[in-house]
Motif scaffolding. Structure first.
Motif, PDB file in Angstrom:
ATOM      1  N   LEU A  52       0.836  -1.200   0.000  1.00 16.45           N
ATOM      2  CA  LEU A  52       0.000   0.000   0.000  1.00 16.45           C
ATOM      3  C   LEU A  52       0.871   1.250   0.000  1.00 16.45           C
ATOM      4  N   ASN A  53       1.909   1.249   0.815  1.00 20.52           N
ATOM      5  CA  ASN A  53       2.849   2.362   0.861  1.00 20.52           C
ATOM      6  C   ASN A  53       3.487   2.596  -0.507  1.00 20.52           C
ATOM      7  N   VAL A  54       3.980   1.526  -1.108  1.00 18.02           N
ATOM      8  CA  VAL A  54       4.645   1.629  -2.411  1.00 18.02           C
ATOM      9  C   VAL A  54       3.670   2.091  -3.491  1.00 18.02           C
ATOM     10  N   ALA A  55       2.511   1.456  -3.570  1.00 19.21           N
ATOM     11  CA  ALA A  55       1.552   1.758  -4.636  1.00 19.21           C
ATOM     12  C   ALA A  55       1.056   3.196  -4.571  1.00 19.21           C
ATOM     13  N   ALA A  56       0.645   3.635  -3.382  1.00 18.76           N
ATOM     14  CA  ALA A  56       0.115   4.991  -3.249  1.00 18.76           C
ATOM     15  C   ALA A  56       1.200   6.032  -3.503  1.00 18.76           C
ATOM     16  N   LEU A  57       2.416   5.739  -3.043  1.00 17.61           N
ATOM     17  CA  LEU A  57       3.506   6.683  -3.263  1.00 17.61           C
ATOM     18  C   LEU A  57       3.871   6.756  -4.744  1.00 17.61           C
ATOM     19  N   MET A  58       3.922   5.599  -5.402  1.00 15.32           N
ATOM     20  CA  MET A  58       4.230   5.586  -6.838  1.00 15.32           C
ATOM     21  C   MET A  58       3.155   6.323  -7.637  1.00 15.32           C
ATOM     22  N   PHE A  59       1.913   6.187  -7.202  1.00 11.15           N
ATOM     23  CA  PHE A  59       0.835   6.903  -7.880  1.00 11.15           C
ATOM     24  C   PHE A  59       1.043   8.412  -7.770  1.00 11.15           C
ATOM     25  N   SER A  60       1.344   8.883  -6.563  1.00 10.60           N
ATOM     26  CA  SER A  60       1.537  10.325  -6.377  1.00 10.60           C
ATOM     27  C   SER A  60       2.773  10.822  -7.125  1.00 10.60           C
ATOM     28  N   TYR A  61       3.814   9.999  -7.168  1.00 10.35           N
ATOM     29  CA  TYR A  61       5.012  10.365  -7.943  1.00 10.35           C
ATOM     30  C   TYR A  61       4.687  10.465  -9.427  1.00 10.35           C
ATOM     31  N   SER A  62       3.926   9.482  -9.915  1.00  9.98           N
ATOM     32  CA  SER A  62       3.651   9.428 -11.359  1.00  9.98           C
ATOM     33  C   SER A  62       2.889  10.670 -11.818  1.00  9.98           C
ATOM     34  N   ILE A  63       1.921  11.117 -11.016  1.00 13.99           N
ATOM     35  CA  ILE A  63       1.138  12.287 -11.405  1.00 13.99           C
ATOM     36  C   ILE A  63       1.981  13.555 -11.340  1.00 13.99           C
ATOM     37  N   SER A  64       2.717  13.737 -10.257  1.00 12.42           N
ATOM     38  CA  SER A  64       3.521  14.960 -10.121  1.00 12.42           C
ATOM     39  C   SER A  64       4.626  15.027 -11.160  1.00 12.42           C
ATOM     40  N   MET A  65       5.280  13.897 -11.427  1.00 12.93           N
ATOM     41  CA  MET A  65       6.355  13.902 -12.419  1.00 12.93           C
ATOM     42  C   MET A  65       5.822  14.089 -13.833  1.00 12.93           C
ATOM     43  N   SER A  66       4.650  13.517 -14.135  1.00 19.65           N
ATOM     44  CA  SER A  66       4.076  13.702 -15.473  1.00 19.65           C
ATOM     45  C   SER A  66       3.699  15.164 -15.701  1.00 19.65           C
ATOM     46  N   CYS A  67       3.226  15.839 -14.641  1.00 22.98           N
ATOM     47  CA  CYS A  67       2.890  17.262 -14.774  1.00 22.98           C
ATOM     48  C   CYS A  67       4.147  18.101 -14.999  1.00 22.98           C
ATOM     49  N   LEU A  68       5.233  17.753 -14.320  1.00 22.58           N
ATOM     50  CA  LEU A  68       6.496  18.457 -14.530  1.00 22.58           C
ATOM     51  C   LEU A  68       6.998  18.254 -15.959  1.00 22.58           C
ATOM     52  N   ILE A  69       6.914  17.022 -16.446  1.00 16.68           N
ATOM     53  CA  ILE A  69       7.354  16.724 -17.813  1.00 16.68           C
ATOM     54  C   ILE A  69       6.513  17.502 -18.822  1.00 16.68           C
ATOM     55  N   TRP A  70       5.203  17.518 -18.606  1.00 14.95           N
ATOM     56  CA  TRP A  70       4.310  18.247 -19.520  1.00 14.95           C
ATOM     57  C   TRP A  70       4.680  19.719 -19.569  1.00 14.95           C
ATOM     58  N   ARG A  71       4.932  20.312 -18.407  1.00 17.96           N
ATOM     59  CA  ARG A  71       5.235  21.742 -18.383  1.00 17.96           C
ATOM     60  C   ARG A  71       6.597  22.030 -19.009  1.00 17.96           C
ATOM     61  N   LYS A  72       7.569  21.147 -18.791  1.00 23.38           N
ATOM     62  CA  LYS A  72       8.881  21.342 -19.407  1.00 23.38           C
ATOM     63  C   LYS A  72       8.806  21.237 -20.925  1.00 23.38           C
ATOM     64  N   LEU A  73       7.940  20.344 -21.406  1.00 21.76           N
ATOM     65  CA  LEU A  73       7.827  20.146 -22.852  1.00 21.76           C
ATOM     66  C   LEU A  73       7.111  21.305 -23.541  1.00 21.76           C
ATOM     67  N   PHE A  74       6.033  21.795 -22.923  1.00 23.28           N
ATOM     68  CA  PHE A  74       5.170  22.735 -23.625  1.00 23.28           C
ATOM     69  C   PHE A  74       5.189  24.166 -23.077  1.00 23.28           C
ATOM     70  N   HIS A  75       5.513  24.342 -21.806  1.00 20.51           N
ATOM     71  CA  HIS A  75       5.501  25.690 -21.228  1.00 20.51           C
ATOM     72  C   HIS A  75       6.667  25.890 -20.257  1.00 20.51           C
ATOM     73  N   PRO A  76       7.876  25.654 -20.712  1.00 21.20           N
ATOM     74  CA  PRO A  76       9.022  25.719 -19.783  1.00 21.20           C
ATOM     75  C   PRO A  76       9.227  27.101 -19.172  1.00 21.20           C
ATOM     76  N   HIS A  77       8.813  28.161 -19.866  1.00 15.39           N
ATOM     77  CA  HIS A  77       9.026  29.516 -19.357  1.00 15.39           C
ATOM     78  C   HIS A  77       8.168  29.834 -18.138  1.00 15.39           C
TER      79      HIS A  77
END
Length: 532
Positions: free
Chosen positions: A424-449
């Protein structure tokens, strides 16, 4: 307050921030009481947050906090059952090697976000700030719920380990003792009470003792490694590095090793807990990411050494799995020394782990407090209340202890309770990581400024590192739900998936009922440069 993606600083504000970032921090600002340094004041103002805690954790103490809380070498020894059952000596070793490398990409990505937005909220705040305006409220809300679940489960797992290990030591001293689930749960309750006491009544002492705790963490490692190499019967190198074993009943060795890697992943967790202490660390935008990364990689090396040592000192994997105590590492200690030695060596591990539990509870309480401060939880006003005298989120600490106690009740009815809590610890933490990191990647790709400046960053390779880390997160998330062994029964089933799905569904219901009306997300309070 307007949505941050549609806001701009005026020229005066821009120049003031730039000027602050160009200045060296002088001695007087280092002693700036509750507010911390000039950078801390600026960053809290940018994020629209009020400084409510004392910034009494200095840079070295922040590093110590992160290293002791993570306790990688201790947890890799204490929680190796599944890795040995599904993979044997070589499986446990190599899954740890690739897990620690994969996690390295995650850790530096989280550290970068912690430098951009040094707040106790962590993942859900980063999602709110970096996600598309269209989806930020919903994604941030769900991420907040799963992040709270992850840290609460992590807190429970540490207390569970220490409590049940004490029960195992009784078995060593008294072979006729028949350990029961309810007795183990009572020991877990005792560990929770220790964390409660120190986080409320001994918080100031813990802050002053961080460097001593780090010294204890390293000293105990030296004692364990030297003792096992000197006294334990040693396996040949071929068995440690090449002998894979399957005691879980899986159809192939490859599948067995994939399932068994959960033990290695669990050992790599939690270095980013320092991010949730950001509002109590001086010059957090610089030293929180340093603490996260340095502690992670230093702990990873210590854990690799102690893991190899323990594997060499394990004469029989099957016998270690069948040991009366239920802990393979205690079996290893039995082969190396007598009863008194087993108790002494186990105590040497338990001391830093109990300290880790105290710090873990502190970090979890801050993360829960932060989400409640942004009105993301039921009874948010009560959870987010700060004790004015102690400058501590006392109610959040109490809530974290209660949740740990409730999760530990699983132990009464299931012999695989620890595996469920860890999953449960691993799964929930990985879920929160996946969402936050995907948002960072999206912003770096399309709106880095539009990204806020990071005083600790990954430079030109940042995007590639983020993507690799994100892919590993998805990989770890997939395997975190698998049962411990086959055939799958009520005992071997991974019950974490039930709790995970239940909390996820509750978060959706709460969003519809409450969240979409009361929760706006931290981004509405953020002052940022640049428009989409």
């Amino acid at each position: 307050m307007a949505v941050a993606h549609n806001m701009q600083h005026d020229a005066a504000k821009d120049s003031a921030v730039t000027g602050l970032q160009a200045l060296e921090i002088d001695a007087s600002s280092e002693e700036n009481g509750i507010n911390g340094t000039r950078y801390d004041v600026t960053e809290m103002d940018r994020m629209g947050k009020v400084q409510q805690f004392k910034r009494n954790i200095r840079p070295l103490a922040a590093l110590s906090f992160s290293a002791v809380l993570q306790s990688t070498w201790e947890y890799i020894m204490l929680s190796d059952y599944e890795g040995l059952e599904d993979g044997g000596l070589a499986g446990m070793l190599w899954t740890y090697v690739w897990s620690s490398i994969g996690f390295g990409f995650i850790i530096v990505s989280l550290a970068e976000m912690a430098s951009m937005a040094p707040t106790s909220g962590g993942q859900y705040h980063w999602v709110s700030e970096f996600a598309s305006p269209r989806y930020q409220k919903f994604l941030s809300y769900v991420t907040g719920w799963m992040s709270v679940l992850a840290w609460q489960a992590g807190t429970a797992s540490g207390s569970f380990l220490t409590g049940t290990i004490i029960q195992g030591l009784i078995s060593v001293r008294d072979p006729d003792y028949n350990p029961t689930g309810w007795q183990g749960t009572l020991f877990v309750f005792a560990m929770i009470l220790i964390a409660f006491y120190f986080n409320i009544y001994g918080a100031g002492l813990m802050a002053r003792m961080q460097n001593l705790l780090l010294a204890t963490h390293v000293f105990c490692w030296v004692v364990i490694v030297v003792t096992l190499w000197v006294l334990a019967p040693l396996q040949p190198a071929e068995a440690v590095f090449t002998k894979f074993e399957n005691f879980g009943g899986w159809s192939s060795m490859g599948l067995t090793v994939m399932v068994g890697q959960l033990a290695a992943i669990y050992g790599c967790l939690s270095s980013d807990a320092t991010a949730h202490m950001s509002e109590e660390i001086k010059d957090a935008g610089r030293y929180v990411p340093i603490a996260i990364t340095w502690s992670y990689f230093a702990n990873a090396i210590l854990a690799l050494v102690v893991l190899i040592t323990m594997l060499f000192a394990t004469p029989s994997v099957e016998d270690s799995l069948n040991d009366d105590t239920g802990f393979p590492f205690i079996y290893v200690f039995k082969q190396a020394t007598n009863t008194a030695g087993v108790n002494g060596l186990t105590a040497i591990i338990l001391i830093p782990v109990i300290l880790s539990n105290i710090l873990f509870n502190a970090s979890t309480a801050r993360q829960t407090f932060s989400f409640a401060r942004d009105r993301g939880l039921p009874f948010s006003s009560w959870i987010a209340k700060v004790d004015e005298k102690r400058k501590l989120p006392v109610n959040s600490i109490i809530l974290s202890c209660i949740i740990s106690a409730l999760l530990s009740l699983i132990n009464i009815g299931s012999e695989t309770a620890f595996n469920a809590i860890v999953s449960l610890n691993v799964a929930a933490l990985m879920f929160s990581y996946s969402i936050s990191m995907s948002c960072l990647i999206w912003r770096k790709l399309f709106h880095p400024h539009t990204l806020p400046p990071a005083r600790w960053g990954l430079g030109r390779y940042g995007l590639a590192v983020n993507i690799i880390g994100w892919l590993y997160v998805l990989f770890a998330l997939f395997w975190s739900f698998w049962p411990e062994a086959t055939p799958v029964t009520t005992e071997t089933f991974n019950w974490s998936v039930v709790i995970f799905v239940a909390v996820f569904l509750v978060s959706l219901v709460m969003y519809v009922v409450q969240g979409r009306h009361q929760y706006d997300g931290p981004v509405t309070e953020v002052k940022r440069c640049g428009d989409l």
